[in-house]
Design a protein around this motif. Structure first.
Motif, PDB file in Angstrom:
ATOM      1  N   GLY A  67      51.141  21.868  45.212  1.00 46.23           N
ATOM      2  CA  GLY A  67      52.193  22.931  45.719  1.00 46.23           C
ATOM      3  C   GLY A  67      51.675  24.214  46.301  1.00 46.23           C
ATOM      4  N   ILE A  68      52.085  25.199  47.080  1.00 45.45           N
ATOM      5  CA  ILE A  68      51.404  26.362  47.524  1.00 45.45           C
ATOM      6  C   ILE A  68      52.028  27.512  46.724  1.00 45.45           C
ATOM      7  CG2 ILE A  68      51.226  27.486  49.491  1.00 45.45           C
ATOM      8  CD1 ILE A  68      51.471  24.895  51.215  1.00 45.45           C
ATOM      9  N   ALA A  69      51.077  28.446  46.401  1.00 42.29           N
ATOM     10  CA  ALA A  69      51.461  29.365  45.514  1.00 42.29           C
ATOM     11  C   ALA A  69      52.340  30.460  46.477  1.00 42.29           C
ATOM     12  CB  ALA A  69      50.241  30.322  45.181  1.00 42.29           C
ATOM     13  N   GLY A  70      53.651  31.027  45.963  1.00 41.60           N
ATOM     14  CA  GLY A  70      54.268  31.806  46.649  1.00 41.60           C
ATOM     15  C   GLY A  70      55.537  31.194  47.505  1.00 41.60           C
ATOM     16  N   VAL A  71      55.369  29.781  47.394  1.00 39.58           N
ATOM     17  CA  VAL A  71      56.534  29.122  48.155  1.00 39.58           C
ATOM     18  C   VAL A  71      57.555  28.614  47.067  1.00 39.58           C
ATOM     19  CG1 VAL A  71      56.748  27.040  49.641  1.00 39.58           C
ATOM     20  CG2 VAL A  71      54.820  28.272  49.966  1.00 39.58           C
ATOM     21  N   ASP A  72      58.626  28.644  47.687  1.00 38.16           N
ATOM     22  CA  ASP A  72      59.836  28.197  46.676  1.00 38.16           C
ATOM     23  C   ASP A  72      59.972  26.832  46.483  1.00 38.16           C
ATOM     24  OD1 ASP A  72      60.427  30.895  46.177  1.00 38.16           O
ATOM     25  OD2 ASP A  72      61.976  31.088  47.699  1.00 38.16           O
ATOM     26  N   GLU A  73      59.651  26.050  47.448  1.00 36.28           N
ATOM     27  CA  GLU A  73      59.782  24.587  47.322  1.00 36.28           C
ATOM     28  C   GLU A  73      59.172  23.959  46.114  1.00 36.28           C
ATOM     29  OE1 GLU A  73      58.670  22.769  51.150  1.00 36.28           O
ATOM     30  OE2 GLU A  73      60.043  23.817  52.257  1.00 36.28           O
ATOM     31  N   GLU A  74      59.578  22.976  45.549  1.00 38.70           N
ATOM     32  CA  GLU A  74      59.109  22.237  44.362  1.00 38.70           C
ATOM     33  C   GLU A  74      57.874  21.526  45.009  1.00 38.70           C
ATOM     34  OE1 GLU A  74      59.643  21.457  41.199  1.00 38.70           O
ATOM     35  OE2 GLU A  74      60.973  23.510  41.533  1.00 38.70           O
ATOM     36  N   PRO A  75      56.527  21.482  44.053  1.00 37.98           N
ATOM     37  CA  PRO A  75      55.241  20.752  44.452  1.00 37.98           C
ATOM     38  C   PRO A  75      55.796  19.293  44.819  1.00 37.98           C
ATOM     39  CG  PRO A  75      54.966  22.008  42.271  1.00 37.98           C
ATOM     40  CD  PRO A  75      56.517  22.101  42.668  1.00 37.98           C
ATOM     41  N   THR A  76      54.910  18.727  45.643  1.00 34.81           N
ATOM     42  CA  THR A  76      55.037  17.169  46.000  1.00 34.81           C
ATOM     43  C   THR A  76      54.219  16.592  44.993  1.00 34.81           C
ATOM     44  OG1 THR A  76      55.419  17.956  48.208  1.00 34.81           O
ATOM     45  CG2 THR A  76      54.937  15.603  47.846  1.00 34.81           C
ATOM     46  N   GLN A  77      54.907  15.436  44.586  1.00 34.89           N
ATOM     47  CA  GLN A  77      54.323  14.380  43.844  1.00 34.89           C
ATOM     48  C   GLN A  77      53.700  13.409  44.598  1.00 34.89           C
ATOM     49  OE1 GLN A  77      53.654  14.323  40.354  1.00 34.89           O
ATOM     50  NE2 GLN A  77      52.483  12.602  40.534  1.00 34.89           N
TER      51      GLN A  77
END
Length: 406
Positions: A67-77
């Motif tokens: 994931g990317i800090a500060g981004v609302d999207e869920e981390p990618t598995q």
């Protein structure tokens, strides 16, 4: 210099063997992946690794979430096996890995139409993780020396629509006599890019008509970048950032500044790490203070943007002329009077005198167009910001030039 940095320099120059490094302790897979998570968190990434195990000097990791800090999207598995080869841990708590191997991707990502992507040869080499607690700018920028891939292919219903032969980012670190980081050389290459734009016509007929008129059913080219950076004076030079596409043209950016030292970069990282609401008075005050400090520290030496036409400009003029029902030469004469009116909106007569003749020359014979700045001496961005109150004076302070077909 840190143990790993010494190792990297010795390997690069052939002055010692791996045995001379004397790793200090048995390899701990969990400690290794925990360090990756910590180090890259400082760079704005959120890694969460699956189970890790040790096989000789390799660390095998089953799966990762990114994931990317500060981004609302869920981390990618990613349910893949990551193999770090030649991993070692040292007395100071740092780690090195000779290489990270990532399995090839070959999968469908859409069903109607069928979308398929393949990416092979993914690798990261000469990895270094600094000791625990060291997240300085100088350390973070040395975490990997080479990242590369082989071919990338994207297809639609079995037909290729995007193809890239290879991608590579290579960094070369040089060190001073006291083993501190002295300079960095970085080169980026995205080679043999090809894309089929004809498929756009299926959903956007108007856009397709423009693509056809410009002869851009397919595009091909390369992107390259070369950069050098010396730590002592913060001299950063982007010697080339070139987008070069056949039958379109080449767009090249150059940029040279001084004062971009590790202290300045640490200020940027520290500001990013502040846990403050961006709209709060405290955040705004700190941002303004940091911005002024950086603007005072950085001085511009030169910068330029150059376009060399390989058909796009002429095709655009021909297309617009055809839409107007006239020939290109007549169309050019019609639009030339619009140029001074557009530039004149800035309210700077000196700018109009500088730009208009060169734009007219390019319209008459589209070959090249370049905008460049080169102050008489390196000038801080803070001084230039103050000079902006007098736009005509700013042109002189910047050493602004505009040139066509040169």
């Amino acid at each position: 210099m840190k143990t790993m940095q010494t190792k990297g320099l010795m390997l690069a120059t052939g002055l010692a063997t791996l045995a001379m490094m004397q790793p200090a302790m048995a390899l701990d897979a969990d400690a290794f992946i925990d360090r990756i998570e910590t180090v890259y968190q400082a760079n704005g990434y959120e890694f969460s690794f699956g189970p890790a195990s040790v096989q000789g000097s390799d660390v095998i990791v089953e799966g990762v979430r990114i994931g990317i800090a500060g981004v609302d999207e869920e981390p990618t598995q990613f349910d893949i096996t990551l193999t770090f080869t030649g991993v070692e841990e040292y007395e100071d708590g740092s780690f090195t890995a000779r290489e990270l191997r990532i399995p090839d991707i070959d999968t469908e990502f859409a069903s109607d139409p069928v979308g398929h992507v393949s990416l092979t040869g993914m690798v990261a080499q000469d990895i270094w993780l600094p000791p625990e607690g060291d997240t300085s700018a100088e350390s973070l920028m040395q975490t990997v020396a080479r990242v590369a891939t082989g071919p990338l292919v994207v297809s639609r219903d079995g037909a290729e629509i995007i193809r890239i032969e290879s991608m590579e980012m290579l960094s070369d670190f040089s060190y001073a006599a006291d083993e501190s980081l002295e300079s960095v050389r970085s080169d980026v290459s995205i080679a043999n890019i090809w894309a089929d734009l004809s498929i756009i016509g299926e959903d956007e007929p108007e856009t397709a008509a423009i693509i056809e008129a410009l002869g851009l059913d397919t595009v091909s080219g390369n992107i390259t970048q070369s950069m050098s950076w010396t730590m002592e004076d913060g001299h950063l030079a982007i010697e080339q950032l070139l987008l070069d596409f056949a039958d379109i043209g080449a767009l090249d950016f150059t940029f040279e500044i001084t004062g971009f030292t590790m202290d300045v970069l640490d200020k940027v990282y520290a500001m990013q790490a502040l846990d403050l609401e961006s709209t709060s008075e405290e955040a705004q005050a700190r941002q303004m203070m940091t911005g002024m400090e950086i603007a005072q520290a950085l001085s511009i030496v030169s910068a330029s943007v150059r376009y060399d036409d390989a058909g796009l400009a002429g095709n655009l003029l021909d297309m617009f002329a055809a839409q107007s029902g006239v020939g290109r030469a007549q169309f050019v004469e019609v639009i030339k009077p619009m140029v001074p009116a557009m530039i004149g909106q800035a309210g700077v007569p000196a700018l109009t005198e500088l730009v208009v003749p060169q734009v007219n020359a390019f319209l008459d014979d589209p070959q090249s167009f370049e905008i460049a700045v080169a102050p008489p001496s390196p000038t801080s961005f803070l001084v230039l910001a103050a000079a902006a109150a007098n736009p005509a004076g700013l042109i002189t302070a910047l050493g602004l030039t505009v040139a066509a077909n040169q």
